[in-house]
Design a protein around this motif. Structure first.
Motif, PDB file in Angstrom:
ATOM      1  N   GLN A  74       0.830  -1.193   0.000  1.00 23.04           N
ATOM      2  CA  GLN A  74       0.000   0.000   0.000  1.00 23.04           C
ATOM      3  C   GLN A  74       0.873   1.254   0.000  1.00 23.04           C
ATOM      4  O   GLN A  74       0.603   2.231  -0.683  1.00 23.04           O
ATOM      5  CB  GLN A  74      -0.908  -0.030   1.234  1.00 23.04           C
ATOM      6  CG  GLN A  74      -2.177   0.767   1.098  1.00 23.04           C
ATOM      7  CD  GLN A  74      -3.164   0.144   0.130  1.00 23.04           C
ATOM      8  OE1 GLN A  74      -3.227  -1.069   0.006  1.00 23.04           O
ATOM      9  NE2 GLN A  74      -3.907   0.963  -0.577  1.00 23.04           N
ATOM     10  N   ARG A  75       1.957   1.197   0.794  1.00 25.28           N
ATOM     11  CA  ARG A  75       2.846   2.360   0.861  1.00 25.28           C
ATOM     12  C   ARG A  75       3.588   2.577  -0.446  1.00 25.28           C
ATOM     13  O   ARG A  75       3.812   3.710  -0.848  1.00 25.28           O
ATOM     14  CB  ARG A  75       3.868   2.171   1.984  1.00 25.28           C
ATOM     15  CG  ARG A  75       3.265   2.472   3.330  1.00 25.28           C
ATOM     16  CD  ARG A  75       4.350   2.719   4.315  1.00 25.28           C
ATOM     17  NE  ARG A  75       4.303   1.740   5.381  1.00 25.28           N
ATOM     18  CZ  ARG A  75       5.223   1.668   6.334  1.00 25.28           C
ATOM     19  NH1 ARG A  75       6.258   2.478   6.314  1.00 25.28           N
ATOM     20  NH2 ARG A  75       5.106   0.784   7.288  1.00 25.28           N
ATOM     21  N   VAL A  76       3.956   1.472  -1.117  1.00 22.80           N
ATOM     22  CA  VAL A  76       4.608   1.632  -2.423  1.00 22.80           C
ATOM     23  C   VAL A  76       3.614   2.273  -3.400  1.00 22.80           C
ATOM     24  O   VAL A  76       3.972   3.154  -4.183  1.00 22.80           O
ATOM     25  CB  VAL A  76       5.111   0.277  -2.969  1.00 22.80           C
ATOM     26  CG1 VAL A  76       5.686   0.441  -4.369  1.00 22.80           C
ATOM     27  CG2 VAL A  76       6.161  -0.313  -2.048  1.00 22.80           C
ATOM     28  N   GLY A  77       2.358   1.837  -3.308  1.00 24.55           N
ATOM     29  CA  GLY A  77       1.315   2.434  -4.147  1.00 24.55           C
ATOM     30  C   GLY A  77       1.180   3.922  -3.904  1.00 24.55           C
ATOM     31  O   GLY A  77       1.057   4.722  -4.841  1.00 24.55           O
ATOM     32  N   LEU A  78       1.240   4.307  -2.644  1.00 20.19           N
ATOM     33  CA  LEU A  78       1.138   5.723  -2.289  1.00 20.19           C
ATOM     34  C   LEU A  78       2.379   6.466  -2.772  1.00 20.19           C
ATOM     35  O   LEU A  78       2.279   7.575  -3.338  1.00 20.19           O
ATOM     36  CB  LEU A  78       0.990   5.844  -0.770  1.00 20.19           C
ATOM     37  CG  LEU A  78       0.535   7.187  -0.226  1.00 20.19           C
ATOM     38  CD1 LEU A  78      -0.786   7.596  -0.835  1.00 20.19           C
ATOM     39  CD2 LEU A  78       0.398   7.116   1.289  1.00 20.19           C
ATOM     40  N   ALA A  79       3.546   5.859  -2.595  1.00 16.21           N
ATOM     41  CA  ALA A  79       4.803   6.489  -3.021  1.00 16.21           C
ATOM     42  C   ALA A  79       4.757   6.785  -4.518  1.00 16.21           C
ATOM     43  O   ALA A  79       5.164   7.853  -4.976  1.00 16.21           O
ATOM     44  CB  ALA A  79       5.979   5.564  -2.708  1.00 16.21           C
ATOM     45  N   GLN A  80       4.233   5.835  -5.269  1.00 11.83           N
ATOM     46  CA  GLN A  80       4.102   5.974  -6.714  1.00 11.83           C
ATOM     47  C   GLN A  80       3.242   7.191  -7.077  1.00 11.83           C
ATOM     48  O   GLN A  80       3.561   7.941  -7.998  1.00 11.83           O
ATOM     49  CB  GLN A  80       3.527   4.644  -7.229  1.00 11.83           C
ATOM     50  CG  GLN A  80       2.825   4.592  -8.541  1.00 11.83           C
ATOM     51  CD  GLN A  80       1.411   5.109  -8.487  1.00 11.83           C
ATOM     52  OE1 GLN A  80       1.089   6.021  -9.236  1.00 11.83           O
ATOM     53  NE2 GLN A  80       0.577   4.563  -7.621  1.00 11.83           N
ATOM     54  N   ALA A  81       2.173   7.410  -6.284  1.00 13.24           N
ATOM     55  CA  ALA A  81       1.279   8.541  -6.561  1.00 13.24           C
ATOM     56  C   ALA A  81       1.948   9.876  -6.249  1.00 13.24           C
ATOM     57  O   ALA A  81       1.591  10.913  -6.813  1.00 13.24           O
ATOM     58  CB  ALA A  81      -0.015   8.398  -5.757  1.00 13.24           C
ATOM     59  N   LEU A  82       2.938   9.862  -5.359  1.00 13.45           N
ATOM     60  CA  LEU A  82       3.583  11.106  -4.939  1.00 13.45           C
ATOM     61  C   LEU A  82       4.717  11.540  -5.853  1.00 13.45           C
ATOM     62  O   LEU A  82       5.203  12.665  -5.755  1.00 13.45           O
ATOM     63  CB  LEU A  82       4.157  10.938  -3.522  1.00 13.45           C
ATOM     64  CG  LEU A  82       3.156  10.665  -2.420  1.00 13.45           C
ATOM     65  CD1 LEU A  82       3.864  10.489  -1.090  1.00 13.45           C
ATOM     66  CD2 LEU A  82       2.159  11.795  -2.337  1.00 13.45           C
ATOM     67  N   LEU A  83       5.160  10.636  -6.746  1.00 12.90           N
ATOM     68  CA  LEU A  83       6.283  10.962  -7.628  1.00 12.90           C
ATOM     69  C   LEU A  83       5.958  12.167  -8.489  1.00 12.90           C
ATOM     70  O   LEU A  83       4.819  12.339  -8.923  1.00 12.90           O
ATOM     71  CB  LEU A  83       6.611   9.761  -8.518  1.00 12.90           C
ATOM     72  CG  LEU A  83       7.390   8.625  -7.846  1.00 12.90           C
ATOM     73  CD1 LEU A  83       7.349   7.386  -8.720  1.00 12.90           C
ATOM     74  CD2 LEU A  83       8.825   9.042  -7.575  1.00 12.90           C
ATOM     75  N   ALA A  84       6.954  12.997  -8.713  1.00 17.80           N
ATOM     76  CA  ALA A  84       6.826  14.217  -9.516  1.00 17.80           C
ATOM     77  C   ALA A  84       5.963  15.258  -8.806  1.00 17.80           C
ATOM     78  O   ALA A  84       5.558  16.242  -9.415  1.00 17.80           O
ATOM     79  CB  ALA A  84       6.284  13.929 -10.920  1.00 17.80           C
ATOM     80  N   ASP A  85       5.695  15.036  -7.538  1.00 14.73           N
ATOM     81  CA  ASP A  85       5.007  15.986  -6.673  1.00 14.73           C
ATOM     82  C   ASP A  85       3.760  16.616  -7.295  1.00 14.73           C
ATOM     83  O   ASP A  85       3.709  17.817  -7.542  1.00 14.73           O
ATOM     84  CB  ASP A  85       5.983  17.092  -6.255  1.00 14.73           C
ATOM     85  CG  ASP A  85       5.518  17.763  -4.970  1.00 14.73           C
ATOM     86  OD1 ASP A  85       4.688  17.169  -4.271  1.00 14.73           O
ATOM     87  OD2 ASP A  85       5.985  18.876  -4.690  1.00 14.73           O
ATOM     88  N   PRO A  86       2.719  15.813  -7.568  1.00 14.58           N
ATOM     89  CA  PRO A  86       1.509  16.361  -8.176  1.00 14.58           C
ATOM     90  C   PRO A  86       0.744  17.246  -7.186  1.00 14.58           C
ATOM     91  O   PRO A  86       0.836  17.042  -5.976  1.00 14.58           O
ATOM     92  CB  PRO A  86       0.695  15.114  -8.515  1.00 14.58           C
ATOM     93  CG  PRO A  86       1.156  14.088  -7.548  1.00 14.58           C
ATOM     94  CD  PRO A  86       2.589  14.375  -7.257  1.00 14.58           C
ATOM     95  N   GLU A  87       0.009  18.230  -7.720  1.00 15.63           N
ATOM     96  CA  GLU A  87      -0.724  19.145  -6.836  1.00 15.63           C
ATOM     97  C   GLU A  87      -1.942  18.468  -6.226  1.00 15.63           C
ATOM     98  O   GLU A  87      -2.363  18.807  -5.130  1.00 15.63           O
ATOM     99  CB  GLU A  87      -1.192  20.370  -7.633  1.00 15.63           C
ATOM    100  CG  GLU A  87      -0.053  21.227  -8.139  1.00 15.63           C
ATOM    101  CD  GLU A  87      -0.555  22.275  -9.122  1.00 15.63           C
ATOM    102  OE1 GLU A  87      -1.449  23.056  -8.727  1.00 15.63           O
ATOM    103  OE2 GLU A  87      -0.074  22.298 -10.265  1.00 15.63           O
ATOM    104  N   VAL A  88      -2.507  17.529  -6.966  1.00 19.61           N
ATOM    105  CA  VAL A  88      -3.737  16.876  -6.522  1.00 19.61           C
ATOM    106  C   VAL A  88      -3.464  15.395  -6.265  1.00 19.61           C
ATOM    107  O   VAL A  88      -2.822  14.738  -7.078  1.00 19.61           O
ATOM    108  CB  VAL A  88      -4.831  17.009  -7.604  1.00 19.61           C
ATOM    109  CG1 VAL A  88      -6.101  16.292  -7.172  1.00 19.61           C
ATOM    110  CG2 VAL A  88      -5.118  18.470  -7.889  1.00 19.61           C
ATOM    111  N   LEU A  89      -3.944  14.899  -5.134  1.00 15.96           N
ATOM    112  CA  LEU A  89      -3.818  13.469  -4.848  1.00 15.96           C
ATOM    113  C   LEU A  89      -5.206  12.863  -4.777  1.00 15.96           C
ATOM    114  O   LEU A  89      -6.078  13.378  -4.075  1.00 15.96           O
ATOM    115  CB  LEU A  89      -3.110  13.245  -3.512  1.00 15.96           C
ATOM    116  CG  LEU A  89      -1.610  13.523  -3.484  1.00 15.96           C
ATOM    117  CD1 LEU A  89      -1.096  13.391  -2.057  1.00 15.96           C
ATOM    118  CD2 LEU A  89      -0.873  12.579  -4.402  1.00 15.96           C
TER     119      LEU A  89
END
Lengths: 235, 259
Positions: free
Chosen positions: A139-154
């Motif tokens: 789950q944390r790897v999944g979250l880490a993947q979403a944070l890459l490139a620092d998107p404004e919206v999660l």
């Protein structure tokens, strides 16, 4: 930051989302609630630009999702209900792949991966194959993947599903920290989570919005969020 | 461009860190070496026979035409069986494990996905075909007279690569249509089998029908390469089959968005 106007999505004749409108301000954390099959995941996938709407307008960070899906995808980090992981890769190789997929130039890939590894506490498993990770780490790897490139919206679809209480607390803490400088849409079935993390709550039922309010207005001493949810979404 | 390279690198990593590529290499090597040995033994027998009975025919015998050319042809047939195995997982697996979602929610265009996966598989194909270089090399080492016509080996390998590339493109397309690797492999195999056996029908017909059937067969087009010639028609056939497969893959990926 996010504007949704009269959004409709039909699969065949069956509407999954039936004319919903809402907006999310910059820096807000929106709890997106509703029973299974209410249209939460469909709405979130439309917000990411992955799925085109049947009717209505959706814009993210001022960009129309239908006209500029590529630009929108750059602004949004998405964690689907099932984390999209390649079991054959180790954690670092996976995160590097996603960073490159997002178009980060080679010299930034390493530092960006390092940043999300630290943020999500993946240091100890960085070299492990994803196939061998526990559910919490996946789950944390999944979250880490979403944070890459620092998107404004999660956009996070049930990020704590299937985790043990300790892991849930960790992920929640992480989301709270992320909320300080991101706009977050969080879908969940766990109502106490909403109380801890979100400022505003949106409840959908059968593709329509049945509540859209600040958390304190939906709960009171006499009525828990649970009761409100139950009343609004009961058949 | 960057997403396509990212996908290419990831696919190569998966191919070479899991048993997929090695299993394909092993099967391919065993079968082609069996064919090579049979051709070699047959060639030797004929030499022995001619030495005893028809010595004047010996001057017309040569290794290139009687071993290498048929070997190229038979290797093409082996590709019909091996390519479905290396292409089946390409997109079907992404759909089954829901990693397809990752590609759809990131700034990745259908052509990035199609080309990234296609080129990665071509690398696997190239390595696999390079293994067959061992056979002429071995013969070259021990040959006392004549030796190996390396141009023919070169055109043969080029032909096999072009044919393999066309097969890979079709396999990629079929893998884009299903979330089951088994279904993808079976359908790809049937399609490739059809492209092979359609040539057989040509022998039972005559005239234009035979001509059309023969030019449809993927294996028939390897003949020119196998005999050491480069024929533009055969190059065009393989190239257009490849581009067709890639184009259809992109279409299938675009259609995916609307589901």
């Amino acid at each position: 930051m996010i504007e949704v106007q009269r959004l409709v999505k039909r699969y065949g004749a069956q509407p999954a989302v039936d004319g919903i409108s809402f907006s999310v301000a910059r820096g807000e954390v929106l709890g997106f609630l509703g029973p299974n099959g209410a249209g939460k995941t469909t709405t979130m996938r439309i917000l990411t630009g992955a799925l085109p709407a049947t009717e209505g307008r959706v814009s993210v960070a001022g960009l129309d999702v239908f006209d500029q899906p590529m630009a929108v995808k750059r602004k949004v980090g998405y964690l689907p209900e099932v984390p999209p992981l390649y079991e054959e890769l180790d954690v670092l190789a996976y995160l590097r792949f996603v960073a490159r997929l997002k178009g980060l130039p080679g010299r930034r890939v390493k530092s960006e991966v390092e940043r999300v590894v630290q943020t999500c506490g993946l240091g100890e498993v960085r070299g492990r194959l994803i196939a061998n990770l526990s559910k919490g780490f996946r789950q944390r790897v999944g979250l880490a993947q979403a944070l890459l490139a620092d998107p404004e919206v999660l956009i996070l679809d049930e990020p704590t599903i299937g985790l043990d209480p300790n892991q849930i607390a960790e992920i929640r803490g992480l989301i709270r920290r992320l909320a300080e400088n991101h706009t977050v849409v969080l879908s969940t079935h766990i109502l106490p989570e909403v109380i801890q993390v979100c400022q505003r709550v949106l409840i959908v039922h059968r593709g329509r919005i049945v509540a859209d309010d600040r958390l304190e207005n939906l709960t009171s001493e006499a009525r828990s969020l649970e009761q409100t949810f139950h009343d609004l979404t009961q058949e | 461009m960057r997403p396509a390279i990212a996908i290419l690198r990831k696919e190569l990593r998966v191919y070479f860190t899991t048993p997929v590529a090695y299993a394909a290499f092993t099967v391919f090597s065993i079968v082609t070496s069996f064919f090579f040995l049979r051709l070699l033994v047959g060639f030797q027998r004929q030499i022995d026979l001619n030495t005893q009975l028809r010595p004047h025919l010996l001057q017309y015998m040569n290794f290139t035409d009687q071993v290498l050319a048929p070997l190229t042809f038979q290797t093409a047939v082996v590709l019909v069986f091996v390519v479905p195995f290396i292409t089946m997982r390409l997109l079907a697996e992404e759909r089954r494990t829901r990693t397809f979602e990752l590609l759809m929610t990131n700034p990745v265009a259908p052509w990035h996905i199609a080309w990234g996966k296609y080129l990665a598989t071509l690398v696997v194909l190239a390595v696999m075909l390079a293994l067959t270089l061992l056979y002429p090399l071995l013969v070259g080492l021990v040959a006392q007279v004549g030796g190996v016509a390396w141009e023919t080996v070169g055109t043969g390998l080029l032909g096999l690569f072009m044919l393999g590339a066309a097969f890979v493109a079709l396999g990629l397309f079929i893998s884009a249509l299903t979330s089951s690797q088994v279904v993808a492999a079976v359908i790809t195999f049937c399609a490739l089998l059809l492209l092979w056996v359609v040539g057989w029908a040509a022998t039972e017909n005559a005239g234009t029908t035979a001509e059309v059937l023969r030019s449809m067969s993927a294996i028939e087009h390897i003949r020119s390469f196998a005999s050491g010639a480069l024929d533009l028609r055969d190059l065009v056939y393989y190239l257009s089959l490849s581009l067709f497969g890639l184009f259809m893959t992109q279409r299938a990926l675009e259609a995916q968005r609307w589901r």
